[in-house]
Design an enzyme around this catalytic site. Structure first.
Site, PDB file in Angstrom:
ATOM      1  N   THR A  16       0.809  -1.219   0.000  1.00  0.00           N
ATOM      2  CA  THR A  16       0.000   0.000   0.000  1.00  0.00           C
ATOM      3  C   THR A  16       0.840   1.267   0.000  1.00  0.00           C
ATOM      4  O   THR A  16       0.437   2.291  -0.550  1.00  0.00           O
ATOM      5  CB  THR A  16      -0.931  -0.026   1.238  1.00  0.00           C
ATOM      6  OG1 THR A  16      -1.849  -1.109   1.058  1.00  0.00           O
ATOM      7  CG2 THR A  16      -1.706   1.247   1.416  1.00  0.00           C
ATOM      8  N   TYR A  30      -7.929  -0.467  -3.452  1.00  0.00           N
ATOM      9  CA  TYR A  30      -7.005   0.076  -4.462  1.00  0.00           C
ATOM     10  C   TYR A  30      -5.991  -1.005  -4.831  1.00  0.00           C
ATOM     11  O   TYR A  30      -5.956  -2.061  -4.216  1.00  0.00           O
ATOM     12  CB  TYR A  30      -6.263   1.287  -3.863  1.00  0.00           C
ATOM     13  CG  TYR A  30      -5.726   0.937  -2.506  1.00  0.00           C
ATOM     14  CD1 TYR A  30      -4.532   0.240  -2.378  1.00  0.00           C
ATOM     15  CD2 TYR A  30      -6.452   1.195  -1.347  1.00  0.00           C
ATOM     16  CE1 TYR A  30      -4.069  -0.169  -1.151  1.00  0.00           C
ATOM     17  CE2 TYR A  30      -5.991   0.781  -0.110  1.00  0.00           C
ATOM     18  CZ  TYR A  30      -4.794   0.103  -0.023  1.00  0.00           C
ATOM     19  OH  TYR A  30      -4.340  -0.321   1.188  1.00  0.00           O
ATOM     20  N   THR A  96       1.519  -4.618   4.218  1.00  0.00           N
ATOM     21  CA  THR A  96       1.343  -4.991   5.626  1.00  0.00           C
ATOM     22  C   THR A  96       0.726  -6.382   5.796  1.00  0.00           C
ATOM     23  O   THR A  96       0.861  -6.982   6.859  1.00  0.00           O
ATOM     24  CB  THR A  96       0.462  -3.957   6.358  1.00  0.00           C
ATOM     25  OG1 THR A  96      -0.802  -3.878   5.689  1.00  0.00           O
ATOM     26  CG2 THR A  96       1.123  -2.600   6.399  1.00  0.00           C
ATOM     27  N   ASP A  97       0.057  -6.893   4.756  1.00  0.00           N
ATOM     28  CA  ASP A  97      -0.679  -8.155   4.941  1.00  0.00           C
ATOM     29  C   ASP A  97       0.211  -9.313   5.394  1.00  0.00           C
ATOM     30  O   ASP A  97      -0.182 -10.103   6.250  1.00  0.00           O
ATOM     31  CB  ASP A  97      -1.403  -8.549   3.642  1.00  0.00           C
ATOM     32  CG  ASP A  97      -2.649  -7.706   3.407  1.00  0.00           C
ATOM     33  OD1 ASP A  97      -2.990  -6.876   4.278  1.00  0.00           O
ATOM     34  OD2 ASP A  97      -3.297  -7.886   2.355  1.00  0.00           O
ATOM     35  N   LYS A 169      -0.355  -8.652  12.371  1.00  0.00           N
ATOM     36  CA  LYS A 169      -1.377  -7.720  11.885  1.00  0.00           C
ATOM     37  C   LYS A 169      -2.686  -8.111  12.563  1.00  0.00           C
ATOM     38  O   LYS A 169      -3.173  -9.230  12.390  1.00  0.00           O
ATOM     39  CB  LYS A 169      -1.496  -7.785  10.364  1.00  0.00           C
ATOM     40  CG  LYS A 169      -2.368  -6.668   9.810  1.00  0.00           C
ATOM     41  CD  LYS A 169      -2.330  -6.596   8.290  1.00  0.00           C
ATOM     42  CE  LYS A 169      -3.085  -5.342   7.824  1.00  0.00           C
ATOM     43  NZ  LYS A 169      -3.141  -5.219   6.366  1.00  0.00           N
ATOM     44  N   GLU A 294      -1.250 -38.131  24.929  1.00  0.00           N
ATOM     45  CA  GLU A 294      -1.336 -38.870  23.645  1.00  0.00           C
ATOM     46  C   GLU A 294      -0.803 -38.034  22.475  1.00  0.00           C
ATOM     47  O   GLU A 294      -0.249 -38.578  21.521  1.00  0.00           O
ATOM     48  CB  GLU A 294      -2.779 -39.317  23.394  1.00  0.00           C
ATOM     49  CG  GLU A 294      -3.738 -38.176  23.257  1.00  0.00           C
ATOM     50  CD  GLU A 294      -5.205 -38.595  23.414  1.00  0.00           C
ATOM     51  OE1 GLU A 294      -5.569 -39.006  24.526  1.00  0.00           O
ATOM     52  OE2 GLU A 294      -5.957 -38.481  22.443  1.00  0.00           O
TER      53      GLU A 294
END
Ligand code: ASP
Length: 336
Positions: A16, A30, A96-97, A169, A294
């Site tokens: 971005t 966008y 940023t993702d 994030k 287990e």
């Protein structure tokens, strides 16, 4: 007169921070168009007060489409910059993702104690109150700060400095998009000041056995899938992952890395076939413990305080570095 300001090497990856909308009110929806890293630098002439900047572009992509190929290219660019005695610090601009994934990969593999600071933006460059320019300025100031040395890879957005190990994030649209899960901010930007609050506790960078070279060698990285648990979960996706060739499965379980009874059968089969099962959690905070006896008997590895997406990266690095070693896998999750 020679410029004695610190030299900062900037590596742009897209996101971005170099995206533009149709008008100043477009804050979402966008894409990256033709806004370049040069335009970004030109938008912040004040950078010249703090550093000499040299810039290169490793990628120009939205980070939801990040690939390990870009990590290789970015890692090589970081290595080159770190080896230049004239470079004080490195700034990476990135969407940023998946910033926390790329930053965590570099935190484990980059063999330098020079500051490496990731930054990005939540609003496109054309938006009213775009956050990219100030985030970039702060990232450069942090990378030029001698006190940033040896703290591993950092994320700096919205006046908050986080360690790559704990950054996540946690908000999809707000400029305060990241939280330091478990360990909060390790620094702050307060006006003119950079205030340091802590260091990552766990080994990183030069202290790990993981290298970019080992990661870059194979044509195909080990397949590690993340499977997210939910009501009515069954073993279908586990079996699909095994059929696709998964060498490890990160199970993003409920609560303390818990497993649905139906999925449990498929995971047990996978583990019996030497597929690593990493028990992570859908819950962002806290620590996944070894849990039921287990599970431990079947060799499931608890992810500790790592998110599923970070557990996946660590599992890939362990597989590449040590091959099929249950001891090394367990040790890595306890150590890093
Ligand atoms: N779509 C963006 C990305 O590349 C989001 C961002 O950069 O903030 O991750």
């Amino acid at each position: 007169m020679t410029n004695t300001l610190p030299k900062i090497h900037l590596i742009a990856c897209g996101g971005t921070i170099v995206s533009s909308g149709d008008d100043a009110l477009q804050m979402t929806g966008y894409r990256i168009k033709d806004f370049s890293v040069d335009a970004l630098l030109a938008a912040v002439p004040q950078l010249g007060r703090y550093a000499r900047i040299e810039a290169e572009e490793a990628a120009r992509i939205d980070s939801m489409s990040m690939t390990s190929e870009v990590w290789k290219k970015l890692g090589a660019a970081i290595e080159r910059a770190a080896a230049d005695p004239d470079v004080t610090g490195i700034v990476v601009t990135h969407g940023t993702d998946t910033m926390e994934e790329t930053a965590w990969f570099m935190h484990l593999t980059a063999k330098t104690d020079k500051p490496i600071v990731f930054t990005g933006a939540m609003r496109p460059a054309t938006a009213l109150s775009a956050d990219g320019p100030l985030n970039l300025l702060n990232a450069v100031r942090i990378a030029a700060d001698p006190r940033a040395k040896g703290r591993g890879v950092l994320l700096a957005l919205n006046d908050v400095i986080l360690s790559a190990r704990d950054a996540m994030k946690t908000n999809p649209t707000n400029v305060m998009a990241f939280s330091g899960v478990n360990q909060g901010p390790i620094g702050l930007v307060a006006g003119d000041e950079i205030v340091w609050l802590g260091r990552p506790e766990r080994p990183h960078g030069v202290e790990t056995p993981f290298t970019l070279k080992t990661f870059s060698r194979p044509r195909h990285l080990p397949r590690v899938d993340i499977l997210y648990s939910h009501a009515d979960d069954d073993g279908v996706l586990v079996r699909a992952a095994v059929a696709a060739g998964a060498e490890a499965i990160v199970h993003a379980g409920t609560g303390n890395g818990s497993i649905h009874a139906e999925t449990e059968k498929a995971l047990a089969e996978a583990a019996a076939g030497n597929v690593f099962v990493i028990r992570a959690s859908r819950v962002p905070d806290g620590c996944v413990t070894p849990g039921l006896a287990e599970w431990q008997e079947k060799g499931y590895v608890p992810s500790g305080t790592l998110s599923p997406q970070k557990a996946r990266i660590l599992a890939i690095l362990v597989l590449l570095t040590f091959g099929w070693s249950p001891e090394k896998m367990k040790e890595a999750f306890e150590t890093y």
